[in-house]
Design an enzyme around this catalytic site. Structure first.
Site, PDB file in Angstrom:
ATOM      1  N   ILE A 154      52.904  31.788   9.296  1.00  0.00           N
ATOM      2  CA  ILE A 154      53.224  30.554   9.660  1.00  0.00           C
ATOM      3  C   ILE A 154      52.770  29.351   8.798  1.00  0.00           C
ATOM      4  O   ILE A 154      53.654  28.547   8.269  1.00  0.00           O
ATOM      5  CB  ILE A 154      52.625  30.173  10.984  1.00  0.00           C
ATOM      6  CG1 ILE A 154      53.341  31.172  12.118  1.00  0.00           C
ATOM      7  CG2 ILE A 154      52.996  28.509  11.552  1.00  0.00           C
ATOM      8  CD1 ILE A 154      52.820  31.204  13.660  1.00  0.00           C
ATOM      9  N   PRO A 202      43.922  31.777  13.056  1.00  0.00           N
ATOM     10  CA  PRO A 202      43.748  32.534  14.318  1.00  0.00           C
ATOM     11  C   PRO A 202      42.659  31.715  15.124  1.00  0.00           C
ATOM     12  O   PRO A 202      41.714  31.448  14.286  1.00  0.00           O
ATOM     13  CB  PRO A 202      43.619  33.903  14.080  1.00  0.00           C
ATOM     14  CG  PRO A 202      43.237  33.971  12.699  1.00  0.00           C
ATOM     15  CD  PRO A 202      43.553  33.063  11.852  1.00  0.00           C
ATOM     16  N   THR A 228      49.300  23.807  16.156  1.00  0.00           N
ATOM     17  CA  THR A 228      50.441  24.687  16.719  1.00  0.00           C
ATOM     18  C   THR A 228      49.654  25.936  16.976  1.00  0.00           C
ATOM     19  O   THR A 228      50.287  26.981  17.288  1.00  0.00           O
ATOM     20  CB  THR A 228      51.490  24.927  16.193  1.00  0.00           C
ATOM     21  OG1 THR A 228      51.566  25.213  14.517  1.00  0.00           O
ATOM     22  CG2 THR A 228      52.400  23.467  16.096  1.00  0.00           C
ATOM     23  N   SER A 229      48.262  26.198  16.677  1.00  0.00           N
ATOM     24  CA  SER A 229      47.757  27.522  16.747  1.00  0.00           C
ATOM     25  C   SER A 229      47.034  28.027  17.951  1.00  0.00           C
ATOM     26  O   SER A 229      47.678  28.638  18.718  1.00  0.00           O
ATOM     27  CB  SER A 229      46.754  27.531  15.503  1.00  0.00           C
ATOM     28  OG  SER A 229      47.258  28.002  14.634  1.00  0.00           O
ATOM     29  N   ARG A 230      45.978  27.533  18.199  1.00  0.00           N
ATOM     30  CA  ARG A 230      45.139  27.692  19.544  1.00  0.00           C
ATOM     31  C   ARG A 230      44.253  26.213  19.759  1.00  0.00           C
ATOM     32  O   ARG A 230      43.595  25.968  19.094  1.00  0.00           O
ATOM     33  CB  ARG A 230      44.293  28.853  19.558  1.00  0.00           C
ATOM     34  CG  ARG A 230      45.124  30.210  19.504  1.00  0.00           C
ATOM     35  CD  ARG A 230      45.666  30.515  20.715  1.00  0.00           C
ATOM     36  NE  ARG A 230      46.375  31.680  20.683  1.00  0.00           N
ATOM     37  CZ  ARG A 230      47.757  31.815  20.433  1.00  0.00           C
ATOM     38  NH1 ARG A 230      48.410  30.861  20.306  1.00  0.00           N
ATOM     39  NH2 ARG A 230      48.357  33.388  20.734  1.00  0.00           N
ATOM     40  N   ASP A 254      50.441  21.320  20.124  1.00  0.00           N
ATOM     41  CA  ASP A 254      51.256  22.037  20.838  1.00  0.00           C
ATOM     42  C   ASP A 254      50.443  22.781  21.967  1.00  0.00           C
ATOM     43  O   ASP A 254      51.020  23.801  22.779  1.00  0.00           O
ATOM     44  CB  ASP A 254      52.081  22.946  19.911  1.00  0.00           C
ATOM     45  CG  ASP A 254      53.126  23.737  20.746  1.00  0.00           C
ATOM     46  OD1 ASP A 254      53.588  23.162  21.963  1.00  0.00           O
ATOM     47  OD2 ASP A 254      53.238  24.973  20.351  1.00  0.00           O
ATOM     48  N   GLU A 259      44.412  24.763  28.303  1.00  0.00           N
ATOM     49  CA  GLU A 259      45.716  24.905  28.889  1.00  0.00           C
ATOM     50  C   GLU A 259      46.134  25.787  29.808  1.00  0.00           C
ATOM     51  O   GLU A 259      47.160  25.645  30.680  1.00  0.00           O
ATOM     52  CB  GLU A 259      46.737  25.142  27.724  1.00  0.00           C
ATOM     53  CG  GLU A 259      46.647  26.311  27.029  1.00  0.00           C
ATOM     54  CD  GLU A 259      47.723  26.536  26.012  1.00  0.00           C
ATOM     55  OE1 GLU A 259      47.371  25.767  24.634  1.00  0.00           O
ATOM     56  OE2 GLU A 259      48.476  27.743  25.769  1.00  0.00           O
ATOM     57  N   HIS A 291      52.645  24.163  24.723  1.00  0.00           N
ATOM     58  CA  HIS A 291      52.849  25.334  23.689  1.00  0.00           C
ATOM     59  C   HIS A 291      54.252  26.254  23.619  1.00  0.00           C
ATOM     60  O   HIS A 291      54.312  27.331  24.139  1.00  0.00           O
ATOM     61  CB  HIS A 291      51.741  26.641  24.504  1.00  0.00           C
ATOM     62  CG  HIS A 291      51.259  27.573  23.462  1.00  0.00           C
ATOM     63  ND1 HIS A 291      49.998  28.209  23.688  1.00  0.00           N
ATOM     64  CD2 HIS A 291      51.876  28.251  22.531  1.00  0.00           C
ATOM     65  CE1 HIS A 291      49.644  29.186  22.912  1.00  0.00           C
ATOM     66  NE2 HIS A 291      50.719  29.232  21.952  1.00  0.00           N
TER      67      HIS A 291
HETATM   68  P1  NAD Z   1      48.576  35.422  10.287  1.00  0.00           P
HETATM   69  O1  NAD Z   1      47.669  36.463  10.773  1.00  0.00           O
HETATM   70  O2  NAD Z   1      50.047  35.559   9.534  1.00  0.00           O
HETATM   71  O3  NAD Z   1      48.102  34.326   9.637  1.00  0.00           O
HETATM   72  C1  NAD Z   1      46.689  33.778   9.934  1.00  0.00           C
HETATM   73  C2  NAD Z   1      46.040  33.356   8.736  1.00  0.00           C
HETATM   74  O4  NAD Z   1      44.626  32.609   8.891  1.00  0.00           O
HETATM   75  C3  NAD Z   1      45.488  34.362   7.561  1.00  0.00           C
HETATM   76  O5  NAD Z   1      46.144  34.150   6.262  1.00  0.00           O
HETATM   77  C4  NAD Z   1      44.082  34.464   7.696  1.00  0.00           C
HETATM   78  O6  NAD Z   1      43.346  34.979   6.520  1.00  0.00           O
HETATM   79  C5  NAD Z   1      43.710  32.980   8.061  1.00  0.00           C
HETATM   80  N1  NAD Z   1      42.496  32.952   8.540  1.00  0.00           N
HETATM   81  C6  NAD Z   1      41.564  33.585   9.065  1.00  0.00           C
HETATM   82  N2  NAD Z   1      40.574  33.032   9.369  1.00  0.00           N
HETATM   83  C7  NAD Z   1      40.552  31.840   8.649  1.00  0.00           C
HETATM   84  C8  NAD Z   1      39.429  30.618   8.936  1.00  0.00           C
HETATM   85  N3  NAD Z   1      38.224  30.760   9.245  1.00  0.00           N
HETATM   86  N4  NAD Z   1      40.000  29.654   8.218  1.00  0.00           N
HETATM   87  C9  NAD Z   1      41.434  29.509   7.679  1.00  0.00           C
HETATM   88  N5  NAD Z   1      42.123  30.432   7.825  1.00  0.00           N
HETATM   89  C10 NAD Z   1      41.595  31.700   8.173  1.00  0.00           C
HETATM   90  O7  NAD Z   1      48.797  34.397  11.694  1.00  0.00           O
HETATM   91  P2  NAD Z   1      50.283  33.390  12.032  1.00  0.00           P
HETATM   92  O8  NAD Z   1      51.260  34.528  12.521  1.00  0.00           O
HETATM   93  O9  NAD Z   1      50.536  32.634  10.710  1.00  0.00           O
HETATM   94  O10 NAD Z   1      49.818  32.786  13.336  1.00  0.00           O
HETATM   95  C11 NAD Z   1      48.698  31.939  13.126  1.00  0.00           C
HETATM   96  C12 NAD Z   1      48.573  31.471  14.480  1.00  0.00           C
HETATM   97  O11 NAD Z   1      49.516  30.844  15.078  1.00  0.00           O
HETATM   98  C13 NAD Z   1      48.185  32.649  15.516  1.00  0.00           C
HETATM   99  O12 NAD Z   1      47.018  33.079  15.448  1.00  0.00           O
HETATM  100  C14 NAD Z   1      48.582  31.903  16.934  1.00  0.00           C
HETATM  101  O13 NAD Z   1      47.327  31.381  17.570  1.00  0.00           O
HETATM  102  C15 NAD Z   1      49.356  30.536  16.597  1.00  0.00           C
HETATM  103  N6  NAD Z   1      50.809  30.996  17.065  1.00  0.00           N
HETATM  104  C16 NAD Z   1      51.284  29.667  17.964  1.00  0.00           C
HETATM  105  C17 NAD Z   1      52.398  29.643  18.443  1.00  0.00           C
HETATM  106  C18 NAD Z   1      52.939  28.778  19.253  1.00  0.00           C
HETATM  107  O14 NAD Z   1      54.021  28.942  19.813  1.00  0.00           O
HETATM  108  N7  NAD Z   1      52.407  27.634  19.055  1.00  0.00           N
HETATM  109  C19 NAD Z   1      53.058  30.752  18.412  1.00  0.00           C
HETATM  110  C20 NAD Z   1      52.669  32.072  17.406  1.00  0.00           C
HETATM  111  C21 NAD Z   1      51.465  31.969  16.698  1.00  0.00           C
END
Ligand code: NAD
Length: 327
Positions: A154, A202, A228-230, A254, A259, A291
């Site tokens: 993302i 994550p 938009t993560s958690r 988001d 939540e 979300h």
């Molecule tokens: P991904 O696994 O492809 O990428 C996550 C990245 O975060 C990796 O490059 C990892 O090295 C990095 N990371 C790990 N620890 C870290 C830290 N301490 N500081 C900074 N970066 C760190 O995951 P993704 O598919 O890009 O998804 C990211 C997050 O988005 C998911 O974990 C989920 O929580 C969230 N998400 C939200 C929605 C939504 O509807 N809002 C939908 C899908 C995913």
């Protein structure tokens, strides 16, 4: 295979029902979230399918195992809501690691553009023939510094979008990707330099409350923050303090740390018991959405197809390429 779907909404059925028929699976959709109180519904099923605000803790893992459930199918990417260690040797856990990173990144940009240019409030004003633009001044994104925290799937989609706006992009990730067109910096430096901070890492023990009183203090005066993560990546009380001190030009969320049990439901006739969420929504420069970053046709189709492929792999003893393990 018999699968119990927890926390289902009408839009889940649209995608899953026809595909499940092709596999010959018997799916039961229930609206209730997966909690310790609703777990007994899973008796007699081979697998349960859950979403972001369902949870399965260690005690629930043991119960599922006793009931003969073999798999937990997550119809999402994140898995912080399942006790993965407790599942070892009892249940297999599979997820949908990537469905449409663009869906989430485009939504993050939509939040940024909206809080920056007040389109949500302009829409409400003009419907009331209030044609004043007072209070709606934003800033050009062109030439500004975007700070991307987490440069996975993302984060990378977000970087491509920021490039289209001709922004300078700085990033923090403990595992930098040298192929990306960004300048990797320590977290503190990203927070200091960025006009816009967007979270794409994550939720882990390390990242819980990544944005807190101290890290907010490092951010630029007038910065934008998008999550938009958690929800638990941000200490919401510290964020509210920052908003009261006028630290932020705009905040787009988001996700929210509390939540569970609130998002995805219609509470419009309720008295909102969560005072923090109620406070957050009163700020004119904050947008909270429920979300929904993932919520595009393309993403829903991919979620359904990968979830059922995961079920098929479990049923037929095939390699479990989307398995989540403790190590
Ligand atoms: P991904 O696994 O492809 O990428 C996550 C990245 O975060 C990796 O490059 C990892 O090295 C990095 N990371 C790990 N620890 C870290 C830290 N301490 N500081 C900074 N970066 C760190 O995951 P993704 O598919 O890009 O998804 C990211 C997050 O988005 C998911 O974990 C989920 O929580 C969230 N998400 C939200 C929605 C939504 O509807 N809002 C939908 C899908 C995913």
């Amino acid at each position: 295979m018999r699968i119990l779907f927890y926390g289902t909404k009408p839009y889940d059925k649209i995608w899953f029902e026809p595909m499940a028929k092709d596999y010959g699976y018997e799916i039961t959709f229930v609206e209730s979230a997966c909690t310790k109180n609703t777990l007994k519904l899973a008796d007699g099923y081979d697998a349960i399918c859950i979403f972001v605000n369902d949870y399965v803790n260690d005690k629930m893992v043991d119960k599922l195992y006793e009931m003969g459930v073999k798999a937990i199918l997550l119809r999402c990417a994140g898995y912080n809501n399942v006790d993965i260690a407790a599942c070892e040797g009892k249940l297999v856990v599979l997820r949908v690691p990537s469905y449409s990173p663009e869906a989430v990144a485009e939504f993050a940009m939509a939040l940024l553009l909206t809080v920056n240019r007040y389109t949500h409030r302009a829409y409400a004003r003009t419907r009331d023939f209030n044609m004043s633009i007072n209070g709606f001044m934003g800033c050009d994104l062109f030439g500004k510094v975007a700070g991307v925290i987490g440069t996975g799937k993302i984060g990378q989609a977000m970087i491509r979008i920021f490039q289209g706006f001709s922004m300078r992009i700085v990033a923090y990730d403990p595992y930098p990707n040298p192929d990306l067109p960004v300048e990797y910096l320590p977290l503190e430096e990203v927070l200091k330099q960025a006009d816009i901070v967007t979270l794409h890492c994550p939720l882990t023990e390390e990242t819980r409350y990544l944005i807190n009183k101290d890290t907010i203090a490092m951010m630029k005066q007038g910065a934008y923050l998008i999550n938009t993560s958690r929800g638990d990546l941000i200490d919401t009380e510290a964020l509210i303090e920052g908003l009261l001190e006028r630290k932020f030009s705009g905040v787009g969320l988001d996700v929210y740390e509390e939540e569970e049990g609130i998002f995805y439901e219609d509470h419009s006739n309720d008295i909102m018991p969560d005072r923090t969420l109620a406070r957050l929504t009163t700020f004119p420069n904050v947008i909270v959405t429920s979300h929904m970053g993932f919520f595009t046709k393309e993403a829903m189709q991919a979620i359904a197809s990968v979830t059922l492929e995961n079920a098929h792999a479990v049923e037929n003893g095939l390699p479990l390429k989307n398995q989540v393990t403790h190590t």
